[in-house]
Design an enzyme around this catalytic site. Structure first.
Site, PDB file in Angstrom:
ATOM      1  N   HIS A   1      -5.717 -87.829  73.250  1.00 16.43           N
ATOM      2  CA  HIS A   1      -6.079 -89.191  73.663  1.00 16.43           C
ATOM      3  C   HIS A   1      -6.914 -89.177  74.944  1.00 16.43           C
ATOM      4  CE1 HIS A   1      -2.282 -90.518  71.315  1.00 16.43           C
ATOM      5  NE2 HIS A   1      -3.346 -90.678  70.568  1.00 16.43           N
TER       6      HIS A   1
ATOM      7  N   LYS B   1     -10.692 -89.684  66.332  1.00 20.13           N
ATOM      8  CA  LYS B   1     -11.606 -89.653  65.182  1.00 20.13           C
ATOM      9  C   LYS B   1     -11.294 -88.455  64.311  1.00 20.13           C
ATOM     10  CE  LYS B   1     -15.473 -91.343  63.446  1.00 20.13           C
ATOM     11  NZ  LYS B   1     -14.750 -91.379  62.172  1.00 20.13           N
TER      12      LYS B   1
ATOM     13  N   LYS C   1     -14.240 -80.092  68.425  1.00 20.62           N
ATOM     14  CA  LYS C   1     -15.555 -80.386  67.837  1.00 20.62           C
ATOM     15  C   LYS C   1     -16.234 -81.545  68.568  1.00 20.62           C
ATOM     16  CE  LYS C   1     -15.294 -80.054  63.459  1.00 20.62           C
ATOM     17  NZ  LYS C   1     -15.016 -80.328  62.043  1.00 20.62           N
TER      18      LYS C   1
ATOM     19  N   LYS D   1      -6.688 -86.486  62.398  1.00 24.76           N
ATOM     20  CA  LYS D   1      -6.897 -86.178  60.980  1.00 24.76           C
ATOM     21  C   LYS D   1      -5.770 -86.821  60.185  1.00 24.76           C
ATOM     22  CE  LYS D   1      -9.907 -83.682  58.641  1.00 24.76           C
ATOM     23  NZ  LYS D   1     -11.289 -83.404  59.066  1.00 24.76           N
TER      24      LYS D   1
HETATM   25  P1  NAD Z   1     -15.709 -82.177  48.841  1.00 25.46           P
HETATM   26  O1  NAD Z   1     -14.394 -82.508  48.249  1.00 25.46           O
HETATM   27  O2  NAD Z   1     -16.872 -83.080  48.649  1.00 25.46           O
HETATM   28  O3  NAD Z   1     -16.198 -80.721  48.359  1.00 25.46           O
HETATM   29  C1  NAD Z   1     -15.396 -79.580  48.328  1.00 25.46           C
HETATM   30  C2  NAD Z   1     -15.848 -78.805  47.088  1.00 25.46           C
HETATM   31  O4  NAD Z   1     -15.251 -77.507  47.098  1.00 25.46           O
HETATM   32  C3  NAD Z   1     -15.418 -79.486  45.780  1.00 25.46           C
HETATM   33  O5  NAD Z   1     -16.557 -79.665  44.958  1.00 25.46           O
HETATM   34  C4  NAD Z   1     -14.407 -78.495  45.179  1.00 25.46           C
HETATM   35  O6  NAD Z   1     -14.428 -78.490  43.765  1.00 25.46           O
HETATM   36  C5  NAD Z   1     -14.884 -77.186  45.769  1.00 25.46           C
HETATM   37  N1  NAD Z   1     -13.851 -76.143  45.780  1.00 25.46           N
HETATM   38  C6  NAD Z   1     -12.520 -76.273  45.924  1.00 25.46           C
HETATM   39  N2  NAD Z   1     -11.926 -75.066  45.898  1.00 25.46           N
HETATM   40  C7  NAD Z   1     -12.899 -74.159  45.725  1.00 25.46           C
HETATM   41  C8  NAD Z   1     -12.932 -72.734  45.610  1.00 25.46           C
HETATM   42  N3  NAD Z   1     -11.822 -72.008  45.706  1.00 25.46           N
HETATM   43  N4  NAD Z   1     -14.133 -72.131  45.446  1.00 25.46           N
HETATM   44  C9  NAD Z   1     -15.269 -72.841  45.376  1.00 25.46           C
HETATM   45  N5  NAD Z   1     -15.304 -74.183  45.471  1.00 25.46           N
HETATM   46  C10 NAD Z   1     -14.140 -74.827  45.638  1.00 25.46           C
HETATM   47  O7  NAD Z   1     -15.424 -81.934  50.394  1.00 25.46           O
HETATM   48  P2  NAD Z   1     -16.483 -81.866  51.576  1.00 25.46           P
HETATM   49  O8  NAD Z   1     -16.498 -83.184  52.251  1.00 25.46           O
HETATM   50  O9  NAD Z   1     -17.747 -81.239  51.104  1.00 25.46           O
HETATM   51  O10 NAD Z   1     -15.735 -80.869  52.572  1.00 25.46           O
HETATM   52  C11 NAD Z   1     -15.795 -79.452  52.416  1.00 25.46           C
HETATM   53  C12 NAD Z   1     -15.303 -78.787  53.691  1.00 25.46           C
HETATM   54  O11 NAD Z   1     -16.114 -79.248  54.777  1.00 25.46           O
HETATM   55  C13 NAD Z   1     -13.862 -79.116  54.085  1.00 25.46           C
HETATM   56  O12 NAD Z   1     -13.326 -77.992  54.753  1.00 25.46           O
HETATM   57  C14 NAD Z   1     -14.016 -80.253  55.077  1.00 25.46           C
HETATM   58  O13 NAD Z   1     -12.920 -80.347  55.955  1.00 25.46           O
HETATM   59  C15 NAD Z   1     -15.280 -79.808  55.788  1.00 25.46           C
HETATM   60  N6  NAD Z   1     -16.032 -80.876  56.462  1.00 25.46           N
HETATM   61  C16 NAD Z   1     -16.467 -81.975  55.787  1.00 25.46           C
HETATM   62  C17 NAD Z   1     -17.223 -82.941  56.486  1.00 25.46           C
HETATM   63  C18 NAD Z   1     -17.825 -84.135  55.790  1.00 25.46           C
HETATM   64  O14 NAD Z   1     -18.581 -84.872  56.452  1.00 25.46           O
HETATM   65  N7  NAD Z   1     -17.584 -84.338  54.505  1.00 25.46           N
HETATM   66  C19 NAD Z   1     -17.450 -82.795  57.862  1.00 25.46           C
HETATM   67  C20 NAD Z   1     -16.988 -81.646  58.504  1.00 25.46           C
HETATM   68  C21 NAD Z   1     -16.273 -80.684  57.793  1.00 25.46           C
END
Ligand code: NAD
Length: 471
Positions: free
Chosen positions: A64, A70, A94, A106
């Protein structure tokens, strides 16, 4: 130990390693490390067939020192208290690295979204928001969620709507959540932001010859061989921007399997194929790999895990051939794997920095929501007019007439998307250099993850020191 507990232990150990290299008071460091508050709730879901199921949901606020907090909300089968705490802590560091003035948070609901209908997911999301509102765990000045694994703009719109209904008349209600659809107070460029941020960060990193020499790489992205794990939001946009930037996507993996092509895959063709066949396998111009995990071990320059945490472990790290691992996902590399990769001379670009593009643009969206006006709306036409008058003056002085194409290009006023992308580029480039400097200051003693953590801890510690202790 659950998967979440192992992840939290990994984040805590990364913190301890960096904290021991700072001069801050140990009690202050202990205070920064712990999660400040965590909310757990269970509630019933009436399924479409009339049966009742109990849902389990969490929201963790790690810090905080700046408000609001966020962090994303994930819908995944293994969500637990420790996992959300680990992810919330990463959000604190981050935000600090990219100078986004938020504490880390989160949330998550334990479910496999593929097992529920859209109507059920909507009921789950709205009930979760109701519980968050009741406990003051959501609000534009308190805690602002965003998407994560298993959620997207659709869920964010439901969250914004539920919050606005419950807080009728609250002027800034739309700032209670980010990554909403643009027509619901979202911002242009948010969907692509994390992947675009990864691209900007890596492009900066590979522009410095001195850092690439030990890896045996030359500068520039053109021709670099890239493998990406996960073709969701982050993975797809990484694939798109790296490919547009001249890199070759030589391998891709998804839950159903993995494909490769040494000459480079055509991303849009692969995506179209997957949409039609519900699988990456047998995509045009690609070879199927035996197991999806094999993609991680393909011969390449840059490996981008963009799916889930704990994908590169002590087991497969010795076989990783990439020279640079880019943590687009949160926590994809275990600490044991980190040590193995460091010993093998592989550069790991930490999640706390490289995937911060999403939260950066979420911050821009929150600012837009509080300002109640689209970026660029006030100045775009004014800028166009001013540039046009300058061109007219140049024409008059030189006697040369500009073509219409030149006039259009040179007098372009900044749109919302231009400003968002420019702010993101500035943020990612600006955030990399202090990390690199810290790394060089401790040369041979720390990796980039620890260097980034030291930079983040310094910023959070300074903030706490200035705030003092209440009461
Ligand atoms: P998402 O759900 O859109 O995509 C994740 C993809 O990974 C899915 O298509 C899923 O089928 C695939 N997947 C799952 N297990 C797998 C495996 N063993 N091998 C290959 N592919 C696999 O999620 P996202 O938003 O793209 O997030 C992905 C990562 O990025 C997460 O760790 C998330 O915390 C991180 N992240 C996301 C954002 C954002 O803005 N969306 C920001 C920062 C970090």
């Amino acid at each position: 130990m659950s998967v979440g507990a192992r992840f939290l232990d990994q984040v805590d150990r990364a913190f301890d390693r960096a904290a021991s290299l700072t001069n801050h008071d140990p009690t202050l460091l202990a205070n920064i490390k712990v999660c400040k508050t965590i909310f757990y709730t269970s509630f019933p879901l009436k399924r479409d067939d009339g049966s009742i199921e109990v849902m389990h949901a969490w929201r963790a606020e790690h810090s905080h020192h700046k408000l609001p907090c966020k962090g994303g909300i994930r819908f995944a089968p293994d969500v637990d208290a420790e996992e959300v705490q680990a992810l919330a802590a990463l959000m604190t560091y981050k935000c600090a690295l990219v100078d986004v003035p938020f504490g880390g948070a989160k949330g998550g609901i334990r479910l496999n979204p593929k097992r529920y209908s859209p109507a059920e997911l909507e009921r789950i999301t709205r009930r979760y928001v109701f519980e968050l509102v009741r406990k003051n765990f959501i609000g534009p000045g308190l805690d602002v969620p965003a998407p994560d694994v298993g959620t997207g703009p659709r869920e964010m719109a439901w969250i914004a709507d539920t919050y606005s209904q419950l807080r009728s008349g609250e002027l800034d209600a739309m700032g209670c959540v980010t990554a909403k659809p643009v027509s619901q107070g979202g911002i242009r460029g948010r969907v692509e932001a994390t992947g675009r941020g990864v691209f900007f960060g890596v492009r900066e990193l590979v522009s410095i010859a001195e850092d690439l020499k030990p890896l045996g790489l030359t500068t520039g992205l053109a021709g670099k061989r890239v493998v990406i794990q996960g073709l969701g939001n982050v993975g797809y946009h990484c694939a798109k921007f790296f490919s547009d930037g001249g890199a070759l996507i030589v391998g891709l993996s998804e839950s159903e399997g993995a494909i490769a092509n040494k000459q480079g895959l055509d991303i849009e063709k692969v995506v179209a194929h997957r949409k039609e066949r519900k699988s990456l396998l047998d995509a045009p111009g690609a070879t199927n790999l035996a197991r999806r995990e094999d993609a991680l071990e393909l011969d390449c320059d840059i490996l981008i895990p963009a799916a889930l945490e704990r994908q590169i472990t002590a087991e497969n790290a010795p076989r990783i051939k990439a020279k640079i691992v880019v943590e687009a996902a949160n926590g994809p590399t275990t600490l044991e794997a980190d040590e193995i990769l460091a010993r093998r001379g592989v550069m790991v670009i930490p999640d706390t920095f490289i995937n911060a593009g999403g939260v950066t643009v979420s911050y821009f969206e929150w600012v837009k929501n509080l300002g109640h006006v689209r970026f660029g709306r006030m100045q775009k036409r004014f800028e166009q007019g001013a540039y046009g008058r300058l061109l007219e003056a140049v024409e008059e002085i030189t006697g040369r007439r500009f073509t219409q194409a030149e006039i259009d290009r040179l007098t372009h006023g900044a749109s919302e998307e231009d400003l968002v992308n420019s702010g993101l580029e500035e943020t990612m480039i600006g955030a990399y250099h202090p990390i690199r400097e810290m790394y060089k200051q401790h040369l041979g003693k720390v990796d980039l993850r620890t260097a980034a953590m030291i930079v983040a801890i310094d910023k959070v510690a300074t903030s706490y020191e200035q705030l003092g202790i209440f009461p």
